[in-house]
Design a protein around this motif. Sequence first.
Motif, PDB file in Angstrom:
ATOM      1  N   VAL A   1       0.846  -1.208   0.000  1.00 41.42           N
ATOM      2  CA  VAL A   1       0.000   0.000   0.000  1.00 41.42           C
ATOM      3  C   VAL A   1       0.874   1.248   0.000  1.00 41.42           C
ATOM      4  CG1 VAL A   1      -1.692   1.328   1.315  1.00 41.42           C
ATOM      5  CG2 VAL A   1      -1.957  -1.154   1.100  1.00 41.42           C
ATOM      6  N   ASP A   2       1.945   1.232   0.792  1.00 40.79           N
ATOM      7  CA  ASP A   2       2.848   2.384   0.820  1.00 40.79           C
ATOM      8  C   ASP A   2       3.489   2.620  -0.547  1.00 40.79           C
ATOM      9  OD1 ASP A   2       2.293   2.885   3.446  1.00 40.79           O
ATOM     10  OD2 ASP A   2       4.172   2.091   4.245  1.00 40.79           O
ATOM     11  N   LYS A   3       3.842   1.536  -1.243  1.00 36.04           N
ATOM     12  CA  LYS A   3       4.431   1.676  -2.577  1.00 36.04           C
ATOM     13  C   LYS A   3       3.405   2.196  -3.579  1.00 36.04           C
ATOM     14  CE  LYS A   3       8.056  -1.835  -2.123  1.00 36.04           C
ATOM     15  NZ  LYS A   3       8.517  -3.175  -2.574  1.00 36.04           N
ATOM     16  N   LEU A   4       2.148   1.847  -3.380  1.00 38.41           N
ATOM     17  CA  LEU A   4       1.087   2.361  -4.246  1.00 38.41           C
ATOM     18  C   LEU A   4       0.930   3.864  -4.073  1.00 38.41           C
ATOM     19  CD1 LEU A   4      -1.461   1.421  -6.117  1.00 38.41           C
ATOM     20  CD2 LEU A   4      -2.764   1.889  -4.022  1.00 38.41           C
ATOM     21  N   LEU A   5       0.964   4.325  -2.818  1.00 42.97           N
ATOM     22  CA  LEU A   5       0.599   5.704  -2.503  1.00 42.97           C
ATOM     23  C   LEU A   5       1.765   6.679  -2.513  1.00 42.97           C
ATOM     24  CD1 LEU A   5      -1.904   5.083   0.449  1.00 42.97           C
ATOM     25  CD2 LEU A   5      -2.433   5.480  -1.958  1.00 42.97           C
ATOM     26  N   PHE A   6       3.002   6.180  -2.382  1.00 45.56           N
ATOM     27  CA  PHE A   6       4.161   7.067  -2.261  1.00 45.56           C
ATOM     28  C   PHE A   6       5.278   6.635  -3.197  1.00 45.56           C
ATOM     29  CE2 PHE A   6       1.970   7.639   1.754  1.00 45.56           C
ATOM     30  CZ  PHE A   6       2.097   8.996   1.999  1.00 45.56           C
ATOM     31  N   GLU A   7       5.967   7.616  -3.760  1.00 52.00           N
ATOM     32  CA  GLU A   7       7.172   7.357  -4.527  1.00 52.00           C
ATOM     33  C   GLU A   7       8.379   7.278  -3.588  1.00 52.00           C
ATOM     34  OE1 GLU A   7       9.206   6.596  -8.121  1.00 52.00           O
ATOM     35  OE2 GLU A   7       7.123   6.460  -7.478  1.00 52.00           O
ATOM     36  N   ASN A   8       8.400   8.126  -2.569  1.00 53.45           N
ATOM     37  CA  ASN A   8       9.488   8.170  -1.598  1.00 53.45           C
ATOM     38  C   ASN A   8       9.080   7.354  -0.367  1.00 53.45           C
ATOM     39  OD1 ASN A   8      11.218   8.919   0.557  1.00 53.45           O
ATOM     40  ND2 ASN A   8      11.668  10.894  -0.411  1.00 53.45           N
ATOM     41  N   GLN A   9       9.729   6.215  -0.162  1.00 53.20           N
ATOM     42  CA  GLN A   9       9.314   5.320   0.910  1.00 53.20           C
ATOM     43  C   GLN A   9       9.732   5.808   2.300  1.00 53.20           C
ATOM     44  OE1 GLN A   9       7.076   2.665   0.476  1.00 53.20           O
ATOM     45  NE2 GLN A   9       6.984   3.934  -1.379  1.00 53.20           N
ATOM     46  N   ILE A  10      10.681   6.721   2.374  1.00 55.95           N
ATOM     47  CA  ILE A  10      11.008   7.341   3.670  1.00 55.95           C
ATOM     48  C   ILE A  10       9.821   8.177   4.130  1.00 55.95           C
ATOM     49  CG2 ILE A  10      12.501   9.019   4.836  1.00 55.95           C
ATOM     50  CD1 ILE A  10      14.766   8.099   2.956  1.00 55.95           C
TER      51      ILE A  10
END
Length: 294
Positions: A185-194
């Motif tokens: 889900v984080d990869k879906l919503l954000f380009e920057n994982q930090i």
Amino acid sequence: MNLKDGEFIVSLNGVDHWVKIEGSENETPPLIMIHGGPGGNHYVFERTAGPLLAKARTVVYYEQRGSGRSQKPKSDRDYSINLLVKDFIELKKWLGMEKVDLLGYSFGGELALEISNAIPAEINQLILSAPSLIYSEIDKMVKITGFMSIANTSQSNDIKMLLQEKLDIGEVLTGIWELVGPETVDKLLFENQIIARKNRQLWEESNLINTGKMIEALQSNPVEVPLTKRLNEINHHTLILTGAFDRNTGLPIAKILHTNLKNSSLVVFNKSAHFPDLEETDKFVDVINDFLKA
């Protein structure tokens, strides 16, 4: 009323809503924030881009019925676009302002358009950040394609199996959400994982949970005339913001809105996915302030 900073509990159509006012000393027309989800909240926004906007604008947050710090309606069925618009109308009466500006993000952008279509004379300008079109097939297709683009091999195979079953597109998307975990889900919503991890920390800190009741009710109670067929009725000066890497709503939805709205401009954030307010905060705030000054 003379707006004053602070947090308030305001009864709107029999449901207690959490409201927060910030930046009232600026004495500008209120910029009302409309969160996404559906069923989300403002906790992250009011700790990131929100205070920066409040340096120049009077910012008003409110959380929709059954969302965040607002009260749940008596019935899980008491959610609809019409009810959410009616709640907003009551909020605006409580504020005592003739005209307001709207900033809606994700589903909040879609709701901002519904509000503007319902009470056009009471809305000044619109800002839509990563707006959705939850009742459209293309919105679901964008999400499915987005998941496919970032899924690992196992998840990708599972999604392919779902696509081979005799399911409608909504059922496929529901199945995918059930398959994936927080990292995906984080990869879906954000380009920057930090930044994604910081966002998730704030989610956890808030202790606010999206119950899913609103989206369930909205999906089972769609609007009579799809918003896409009413966009040409909306004449407000509108700013559409979208991340170049938004895999959740993204450029396909933004371009539909930009093409069909009579008075819109589109700004693409080249380092962002679904949340340019978090991934390019300074640019996000500057673009909005420039738009509102025009």
